[in-house]
Design an enzyme around this catalytic site. Structure first.
Site, short mmCIF file in Angstrom:
data_model
loop_
_atom_site.label_atom_id
_atom_site.label_comp_id
_atom_site.label_asym_id
_atom_site.label_seq_id
_atom_site.Cartn_x
_atom_site.Cartn_y
_atom_site.Cartn_z
N PRO A 72 0.76 -1.05 -0.10
CA PRO A 72 0.00 -0.09 0.20
C PRO A 72 0.70 1.25 -0.04
CG PRO A 72 -0.03 -1.09 2.12
CD PRO A 72 0.93 -1.90 1.23
N ASP A 112 6.11 2.71 1.58
CA ASP A 112 5.28 1.61 1.98
C ASP A 112 4.67 2.13 3.41
OD1 ASP A 112 3.90 -0.58 3.17
OD2 ASP A 112 5.35 -1.78 2.50
N HIS A 113 3.22 2.60 3.34
CA HIS A 113 2.50 3.08 4.38
C HIS A 113 2.50 2.27 5.56
CE1 HIS A 113 0.48 6.43 5.77
NE2 HIS A 113 0.04 7.01 4.84
N ARG A 114 2.76 0.96 5.30
CA ARG A 114 2.71 -0.07 6.52
C ARG A 114 3.92 0.12 7.35
NH1 ARG A 114 2.68 -5.57 3.28
NH2 ARG A 114 4.23 -4.56 2.20
N CYS A 156 5.68 3.06 7.85
CA CYS A 156 5.76 4.52 8.62
C CYS A 156 4.56 5.51 8.25
CB CYS A 156 7.09 5.21 8.38
SG CYS A 156 7.11 5.76 6.53
#
Length: 473
Positions: free
Chosen positions: A266, A443-445, A447
């Site tokens: 994501p 990758d928004h997972r 940070c």
């Protein structure tokens, strides 16, 4: 009696399971030495030459250039210990060999391993032709007893001539049979008249075009003639044609990785414009101080790479990967910096190992070395894997910005646009400055936007004021 040994595609490492034959370096009848490269293959990582661990005469060769082979599939057979034509068995394709010193083989089957023995002179040995006249005999096929089947030779009359002619592999024979193509009416474009798949494909196209013309003529003849007012056709166009390009080798690996990145990660992108005037001035000063013979010049990419390693030290969240099975974020201690390089075979990402321990000059020298290897197709699989963060300089293509796709399984990629003069407010006044757009896809997972924004802002600050970087050196 010569012993015929089968050489199979070895394990190329890095988890690779298949390779595509790019170019054969030997032909049937050639004499090869131990550990002499016999075929050039392209894997999902790089293009490599594969050495044969046996010395002797090549008696059979499996597969055409462009075909894919799994690891463990036969590549060729070698008659070891043959001294003359009489000592080669029928399974040796009638080839004979000169006896080679140490002819049993090195036992090395991995790419890059070998005894270092000097390569023997390659010699093609052809069977003697029968000069006596005789009535044409039934076609006789000679081939080595192995799968996949090698190129065989048939005897008979083809295209109005007598003598041995090249017969294609089972794959191409099946293709011709499915489309009712008579192979004995084709002239092969391969070596020694070998009929290749391209020859069969051309024959299939010609047959299709001829059939279409015949069908159209028959339909026209059967239709009644009807007088009608002339009509005008608007917007008609010729039927569109399409070309199919296989996704394999390096391009196929890139396609798989990008698709996986888009599917699993994501991602989000943030960007900022930065005034690179001071950075360009600092680079010019560095290179001027080195003098005409003071060593290699420092590139802008090397400076940006050094800025990235400093930024990753401050924001280690972006130097990580996600273990989806364990549902864990894995923070990586060392920075192995990848950089995107465009080659004739597609996009590759060589990796500068331990970039966090290098200065700008060392990083620049390694980038130059790996770039040259990428252009010549000589990068090893190990030099293309293991990256933790990627720098993508798409400004070399003359574009200002982009939204990079993360190089899976990494967590972020920094994109750099072209540096060009633009109007900019500097010290409260409008001036022409060297401006560059920086974009960070992350990758928004691993940070949130605050961390990603802080990383990108630090990079921009170092670009605008290189003295900021001195505090971390």
């Amino acid at each position: 009696m010569a012993q015929v040994l089968e050489f199979k595609l070895p394990d190329l490492g890095e988890g690779l399971t298949e390779a595509e034959i790019v170019r054969w370096l030997v032909e049937v009848g050639d004499v090869v030495a131990i550990d002499q490269p016999v075929v050039e293959v392209e894997t999902a990582k790089a293009m490599v030459e594969v050495p044969c661990p046996y010395g002797g005469v090549v008696t059979a060769r499996f597969g055409e250039e462009g075909s894919e082979f799994p690891v463990g599939a036969p590549l060729l057979t070698v008659a070891v210990g043959a001294t003359d034509a009489s000592s080669a068995s029928p399974g040796d394709d009638g080839a004979a060999a000169e006896e080679l010193s140490g002819g049993s083989g090195s036992g090395n089957v991995l790419v890059g391993y070998g005894t270092g023995a000097p390569a023997a002179r390659r010699r093609r040995i052809r069977p003697e032709r029968n000069t006596t006249s005789a009535a044409p005999a039934a076609p006789a096929v000679v081939s080595a007893p192995s799968r996949p089947a090698p190129v065989a030779v048939a005897v008979g009359e083809v295209n109005g001539r007598q003598g041995p002619v090249a017969v294609v592999s089972p794959l191409v024979r099946r293709l011709a049979r499915q489309h009712e193509i008579d192979l004995r009416g084709l002239t092969g474009s391969g070596p020694d008249g070998l009929i290749l798949r391209a020859d069969v494909d051309s024959a299939i196209r010609r047959a299709g075009e001829a059939g279409a013309v015949t069908e159209a003529a028959a339909r026209t003849a059967a239709e009644p003639v009807v007088a009608a007012a002339p009509t005008v056709q608007v917007g008609t166009a010729a039927p569109a044609t399409a070309e199919r390009i296989p996704l394999r080798g390096v391009r196929g690996a890139v396609a798989d990785k990008l698709s996986r990145s888009r599917t699993e990660i994501p991602d989000a992108t943030c960007w900022v414009d930065a005034d690179a005037t001071e950075l360009m001035a600092a680079r010019a000063a560095m290179n001027a101080a080195s003098g005409p013979s003071g060593g290699p010049k420092v590139s802008v990419l090397a400076l940006l790479a050094r800025i990235c390693t400093a930024a990753l030290a401050r924001y280690p969240e972006l130097n990580s990967t996600v273990d989806t099975a364990a549902r864990e974020i894995v923070r990586l201690h060392g920075v192995h910096l990848g950089f995107a390089a465009q080659t004739e075979r597609g996009l590759v990402v060589p990796v500068v190992r331990d970039a966090h321990t290098r200065n700008a000059e060392s990083i620049g020298a390694e980038i130059a070395r790996l770039t040259e290897l990428a252009r010549t197709g000589k990068l090893s699989p190990a030099q293309l894997t293991g990256g933790t963060f990627t720098l993508n300089n798409y400004g070399v293509f003359g574009v200002d910005g982009s939204t990079p796709i993360i190089n899976h399984p990494e967590a972020a990629m920094l994109g750099v646009g072209r540096i060009m003069p633009k109007p900019w407010v500097h010290n409260g006044e409008l001036a022409v400055r060297q401006v560059v757009q920086l974009s960070l896809t992350f990758d928004h997972r691993v940070c949130d936007g605050g961390t990603a924004g802080g990383f990108l802002r630090y990079v921009a600050d170092c670009v605008e004021q290189p003295a900021v970087l001195l505090r971390t050196l």
